[in-house]
Design a protein around this motif. Sequence first.
Motif, PDB file in Angstrom:
ATOM      1  N   GLY A 162      -0.529  34.875 -28.798  1.00  0.00           N
ATOM      2  CA  GLY A 162      -1.749  34.149 -28.467  1.00  0.00           C
ATOM      3  C   GLY A 162      -1.504  33.138 -27.349  1.00  0.00           C
ATOM      4  O   GLY A 162      -2.309  33.018 -26.413  1.00  0.00           O
ATOM      5  N   ILE A 163      -0.399  32.422 -27.442  1.00  0.00           N
ATOM      6  CA  ILE A 163      -0.075  31.442 -26.389  1.00  0.00           C
ATOM      7  C   ILE A 163       0.148  32.164 -25.062  1.00  0.00           C
ATOM      8  O   ILE A 163      -0.362  31.740 -24.015  1.00  0.00           O
ATOM      9  CB  ILE A 163       1.170  30.605 -26.771  1.00  0.00           C
ATOM     10  CG1 ILE A 163       0.937  29.884 -28.110  1.00  0.00           C
ATOM     11  CG2 ILE A 163       1.500  29.595 -25.666  1.00  0.00           C
ATOM     12  CD1 ILE A 163       2.186  29.229 -28.685  1.00  0.00           C
ATOM     13  N   ILE A 164       0.893  33.273 -25.129  1.00  0.00           N
ATOM     14  CA  ILE A 164       1.155  34.036 -23.905  1.00  0.00           C
ATOM     15  C   ILE A 164      -0.165  34.437 -23.242  1.00  0.00           C
ATOM     16  O   ILE A 164      -0.326  34.343 -22.025  1.00  0.00           O
ATOM     17  CB  ILE A 164       2.034  35.276 -24.223  1.00  0.00           C
ATOM     18  CG1 ILE A 164       3.446  34.820 -24.611  1.00  0.00           C
ATOM     19  CG2 ILE A 164       2.076  36.247 -23.030  1.00  0.00           C
ATOM     20  CD1 ILE A 164       4.353  35.904 -25.166  1.00  0.00           C
ATOM     21  N   SER A 165      -1.143  34.819 -24.055  1.00  0.00           N
ATOM     22  CA  SER A 165      -2.423  35.271 -23.496  1.00  0.00           C
ATOM     23  C   SER A 165      -3.208  34.132 -22.846  1.00  0.00           C
ATOM     24  O   SER A 165      -4.180  34.381 -22.138  1.00  0.00           O
ATOM     25  CB  SER A 165      -3.272  35.932 -24.596  1.00  0.00           C
ATOM     26  OG  SER A 165      -3.809  34.948 -25.465  1.00  0.00           O
ATOM     27  N   ARG A 166      -2.800  32.897 -23.081  1.00  0.00           N
ATOM     28  CA  ARG A 166      -3.516  31.753 -22.503  1.00  0.00           C
ATOM     29  C   ARG A 166      -2.732  31.053 -21.399  1.00  0.00           C
ATOM     30  O   ARG A 166      -3.098  29.953 -20.969  1.00  0.00           O
ATOM     31  CB  ARG A 166      -3.865  30.746 -23.597  1.00  0.00           C
ATOM     32  CG  ARG A 166      -4.850  31.268 -24.642  1.00  0.00           C
ATOM     33  CD  ARG A 166      -6.200  31.592 -24.056  1.00  0.00           C
ATOM     34  NE  ARG A 166      -7.178  32.007 -25.068  1.00  0.00           N
ATOM     35  CZ  ARG A 166      -8.426  32.356 -24.786  1.00  0.00           C
ATOM     36  NH1 ARG A 166      -8.853  32.357 -23.532  1.00  0.00           N
ATOM     37  NH2 ARG A 166      -9.245  32.716 -25.745  1.00  0.00           N
ATOM     38  N   LEU A 167      -1.658  31.667 -20.936  1.00  0.00           N
ATOM     39  CA  LEU A 167      -0.852  31.010 -19.887  1.00  0.00           C
ATOM     40  C   LEU A 167      -1.627  30.869 -18.580  1.00  0.00           C
ATOM     41  O   LEU A 167      -1.457  29.891 -17.852  1.00  0.00           O
ATOM     42  CB  LEU A 167       0.460  31.776 -19.665  1.00  0.00           C
ATOM     43  CG  LEU A 167       1.508  31.601 -20.777  1.00  0.00           C
ATOM     44  CD1 LEU A 167       2.661  32.587 -20.588  1.00  0.00           C
ATOM     45  CD2 LEU A 167       2.029  30.163 -20.836  1.00  0.00           C
ATOM     46  N   ASP A 168      -2.489  31.844 -18.286  1.00  0.00           N
ATOM     47  CA  ASP A 168      -3.303  31.727 -17.062  1.00  0.00           C
ATOM     48  C   ASP A 168      -4.159  30.466 -17.111  1.00  0.00           C
ATOM     49  O   ASP A 168      -4.292  29.743 -16.124  1.00  0.00           O
ATOM     50  CB  ASP A 168      -4.238  32.941 -16.901  1.00  0.00           C
ATOM     51  CG  ASP A 168      -3.483  34.194 -16.491  1.00  0.00           C
ATOM     52  OD1 ASP A 168      -2.354  34.058 -15.952  1.00  0.00           O
ATOM     53  OD2 ASP A 168      -4.013  35.290 -16.716  1.00  0.00           O
ATOM     54  N   TYR A 169      -4.738  30.222 -18.277  1.00  0.00           N
ATOM     55  CA  TYR A 169      -5.568  29.024 -18.461  1.00  0.00           C
ATOM     56  C   TYR A 169      -4.742  27.753 -18.224  1.00  0.00           C
ATOM     57  O   TYR A 169      -5.182  26.833 -17.533  1.00  0.00           O
ATOM     58  CB  TYR A 169      -6.157  29.042 -19.879  1.00  0.00           C
ATOM     59  CG  TYR A 169      -6.795  27.737 -20.305  1.00  0.00           C
ATOM     60  CD1 TYR A 169      -8.014  27.325 -19.772  1.00  0.00           C
ATOM     61  CD2 TYR A 169      -6.169  26.892 -21.239  1.00  0.00           C
ATOM     62  CE1 TYR A 169      -8.603  26.117 -20.157  1.00  0.00           C
ATOM     63  CE2 TYR A 169      -6.746  25.694 -21.627  1.00  0.00           C
ATOM     64  CZ  TYR A 169      -7.959  25.309 -21.085  1.00  0.00           C
ATOM     65  OH  TYR A 169      -8.530  24.119 -21.464  1.00  0.00           O
ATOM     66  N   LEU A 170      -3.545  27.722 -18.795  1.00  0.00           N
ATOM     67  CA  LEU A 170      -2.709  26.521 -18.667  1.00  0.00           C
ATOM     68  C   LEU A 170      -2.231  26.337 -17.227  1.00  0.00           C
ATOM     69  O   LEU A 170      -2.122  25.208 -16.733  1.00  0.00           O
ATOM     70  CB  LEU A 170      -1.528  26.592 -19.641  1.00  0.00           C
ATOM     71  CG  LEU A 170      -1.959  26.574 -21.114  1.00  0.00           C
ATOM     72  CD1 LEU A 170      -0.755  26.762 -22.033  1.00  0.00           C
ATOM     73  CD2 LEU A 170      -2.693  25.273 -21.459  1.00  0.00           C
ATOM     74  N   GLU A 171      -1.982  27.449 -16.559  1.00  0.00           N
ATOM     75  CA  GLU A 171      -1.592  27.335 -15.141  1.00  0.00           C
ATOM     76  C   GLU A 171      -2.763  26.790 -14.320  1.00  0.00           C
ATOM     77  O   GLU A 171      -2.586  25.988 -13.414  1.00  0.00           O
ATOM     78  CB  GLU A 171      -1.122  28.687 -14.592  1.00  0.00           C
ATOM     79  CG  GLU A 171      -0.644  28.559 -13.150  1.00  0.00           C
ATOM     80  CD  GLU A 171      -0.035  29.831 -12.575  1.00  0.00           C
ATOM     81  OE1 GLU A 171      -0.030  30.870 -13.262  1.00  0.00           O
ATOM     82  OE2 GLU A 171       0.419  29.776 -11.420  1.00  0.00           O
TER      83      GLU A 171
END
Length: 539
Positions: A31-40
């Motif tokens: 789940g975290i991996i799938s949100r890395l774009d958001y965090l970037e």
Amino acid sequence: MASWWKNAVVYQVYPKSFQDSNGDGIGDLQGIISRLDYLEKLGIDAIWLSPVYQSPGVDNGYDISDYEAIDPQYGTMADMDELISKAKEHHIKIVMDLVVNHTSDQHKWFVEAKKGKDNQYRDYYIWRDPVDEHEPNDLKSAFSGSAWKYDERSGQYYLHFFADQQPDLNWQNTELRQKIYNMMNFWLDKGIGGFRMDVIELIGKDPDKNIRENGPMLHPYLQEMNKATFGKRDVMTVGETWNATPKIAEEYSDPDRHELSMVFQFENQSLDQQPGKEKWDLKPLDLGELKKVLVKWQTKIDFDHAWNSLFWENHDIPRVISRWGNDQEYRVQCAKMFAIILHMMHGTPYIFNGEEIGMTNCPVKNIDEVEDIESINMYNERLAEGYDEEELIHAINVKGRDNARRPMQWNDEKNAGFSEVDPWLSVNPNYKDINVENALADPNSIFYTYQKLIKLRHENPIVVDGDFSLVSNTQDAVLAYYRILNDKKWLVVANLSNEEQNFVSNDQIETILSNYPERNNVQNITLKPYEAFISKVIE
Ligand code: TEU
Ligand code: CA
């Protein structure tokens, strides 16, 4: 070595509540991996990941049964390796949570230690004989009751400063310390960005002298740890220290002492607490006191020889806008105000997941809705002592740890886009309005204020290194300060209150960022509720 973490903004992910990827209602590593774009997109440099190690979950992972294994509910070690490498591709480092004041009672060291007084692991923990058939002394657990638990098999008590399923490790044992350093190196070798160190101020404890925090061996142990593990690596370390003073914070973070990069201090957490009482014993808030504490930690630290962290929220404390601001009619304005004043101060800022979209506290009506062990134990203890139930629920709604632990609000779909099934802790009903999707679609959202603040830090050395200087002739509810570097001077002005406030200055300014329409002068102005702006002082 250049200290990248002085220019960095760290984002705390509470894994259980961030993003569920496999439909079991629990957030996980994929789940975290799938949100890395958001965090970037937000622009952060590092993630502090709350514990994902193998754990029975009595204290949501702060009770670890194997430091070198990932809890199956979060995924596998392969997922963890993937997170570290994918995050790197997004220019994000992973800072692991290091919980070494205690383990779970299911850790093999404790399972062994319990077998008897001559077990080889016995001394990894702290055992004492009864005194007059009672606990050895009056030390209390942070989660209510005595810090001593009786062990039938051996007739001795063991120490636990948190839940009784979290026995305290005995740092006086050299072999134990070495095992911890080996474990830290196991993680460092994976290329992590550093450690956040849980209740690190407790490791020098001396229970026979009633010493919990700041024991005499604390700093020697940290120096030994530094040398044995991260000292020669380009990583950051941040210690959790509820009882630090500015002087103590300097001791931890003075580079010449070779201990930590910085600490978290919590002085503003006790401002709503009756003196000498517990966090649940509330007293009214006073913005003047908040301002005093903020200024103290900016001015009493010598940033040339020390460093510090900046944060409003984490998984143990309520949402800042609910506690200190107004999470209803001024939610957006005050969230931006708190962001502006914090991110323009001297130190390394941390954002807790959801803070960047202005997530709020989430009140409950009944103890059945509460998940957190600290709140539940307090409730049971105080109910038995005759406290009023309604008052206890009120205290939990104001200060309870579940407030910040609600699932991340991604969109207005079922369960806020966190999970396809009912989550382990229900979502805050306000997710229909307050969610990431809405925030990204609105150029005036809190999210973009955070994004701009991070960018300002990355692009302007004055934000990282500028001296802090208070504008002192203001009302209590106005916080105004300069940051000064060489010939550059920035002025930050904020109204901490929900009422208009006056502000007077002779400076000529140009606005850099604000939460209301831009100001072009500060000669004699009336600040709107929670108004805040950053400006360049021009000659
Ligand atoms: O928190 C330390 C700590 O002192 C808190 O328990 C604090 O007393 C309380 O949350 C606020 O009243 C750390 C972790 O951040 C927390 O989540 C853990 O429960 C605790 O240590 C034990 O590991
Ligand atoms: Ca899951």
